[in-house]
Write an enzyme that holds these catalytic residues in place. Sequence first.
Site, PDB file in Angstrom:
ATOM      1  N   HIS A  14       4.115  -2.996  -3.168  1.00 24.69           N
ATOM      2  CA  HIS A  14       4.448  -4.396  -2.892  1.00 24.69           C
ATOM      3  C   HIS A  14       3.170  -5.170  -2.641  1.00 24.69           C
ATOM      4  CE1 HIS A  14       6.144  -7.960  -0.867  1.00 24.69           C
ATOM      5  NE2 HIS A  14       7.244  -7.687  -1.521  1.00 24.69           N
ATOM      6  N   GLU A  24      13.271  -3.302  -4.265  1.00 27.81           N
ATOM      7  CA  GLU A  24      13.948  -3.211  -5.545  1.00 27.81           C
ATOM      8  C   GLU A  24      14.603  -1.851  -5.772  1.00 27.81           C
ATOM      9  OE1 GLU A  24      10.856  -4.613  -5.422  1.00 27.81           O
ATOM     10  OE2 GLU A  24      11.341  -6.689  -5.976  1.00 27.81           O
TER      11      GLU A  24
END
Length: 355
Positions: free
Chosen positions: A241, A300
């Site tokens: 991320h 995700e």
Amino acid sequence: MSGLDDVIAAETTLSEVDGLNGRLVICGYTLEELAGHKSWEDVLGLLGGDLLPAVTLKSKLGMARLRAFAVVAWIDDGILALSITEGLRALMARLPDGEDAATALLLAAAPAVFVPALVRRKAGKAAIAPNPEFGHAADMLAMLTGTVPSDEAAAALNAYLVTVSDHGLNASTFAARVVASTRAGYTSAVLAALGALKGPLHGGAPGPVLDMLDAVGRPGNAEAWLSAELARGERLMGFGHRIYRVRDPRADALKAALARLGAAGGMDAERLALAEAVEREALKLLKAKKPDRALETNVEFFTALVLEALGFPREAFTGVFAAGRVGGWLAHAHEQVEKGRLIRPQSRYVGSKAA
């Protein structure tokens, strides 16, 4: 180009993303205090403040879903030819613009109505009208499937919507604030945010997680398949991320939602076992091959599993994301209108000099 890393572009009371410690705070509450404990309507009330006060918000949101459903009649062959995200954007553009509470309420309600309608119409089925007596997440599932969802399924979708409701000054939220700063109206701000969310570097990542799981096939194949992907220089979807240097706290919130979902809510045990094997092997390989980078599980990865179990097709995932994040977009747009000024950064010219 820097991507504006470490530039402070706004002061906000809405959310804080602590990437070093893996902590997300929304309106003074940690994500752990909200996900699985509060409804999306509750969090919308926290984010909305004086624009969308929590008192009677559930019933008002239910009636707003009914008003949004009238726009579903505009779904024609042209809209059906678009992707679900683009179709959602087209339907949202049918809503009136303004900076008032009624506009904000309709915008907050609409994605939960439009996404199921688009999914069903693309499948050749009739859209289903909302039930204003249902909670927001339960009604979204009922409009998708045509049946009353189980408590477990409704709770899982609610946890997802809460988890993604706001996340600092991400690309789509920043786009919303920029447009709101021009006083164009909340609908214009949300449309700008949707345009940013459509990009694969922001809102389009969960679907490919399932493509990865399909390619791996079974737990025993995970190490070999993932090693081959890394050897080719491919990115492992669902890991790493831009902000978090440790594990994304939203991943843990959604992993807990999956555990609560179970078979009663539609979670396939074999699919979950495959995902757990892929996560375990991916983290081990990434640590060994890229020890200088913090590549942990991100939101995700478990988003894909939750939404798949609930019956949403992959092409709808970005739209479901929008149904949760619209609360944050509206709150940031309102905060910008109330406390900010026209956003007008400077650029540094690096081109050729005039003669």
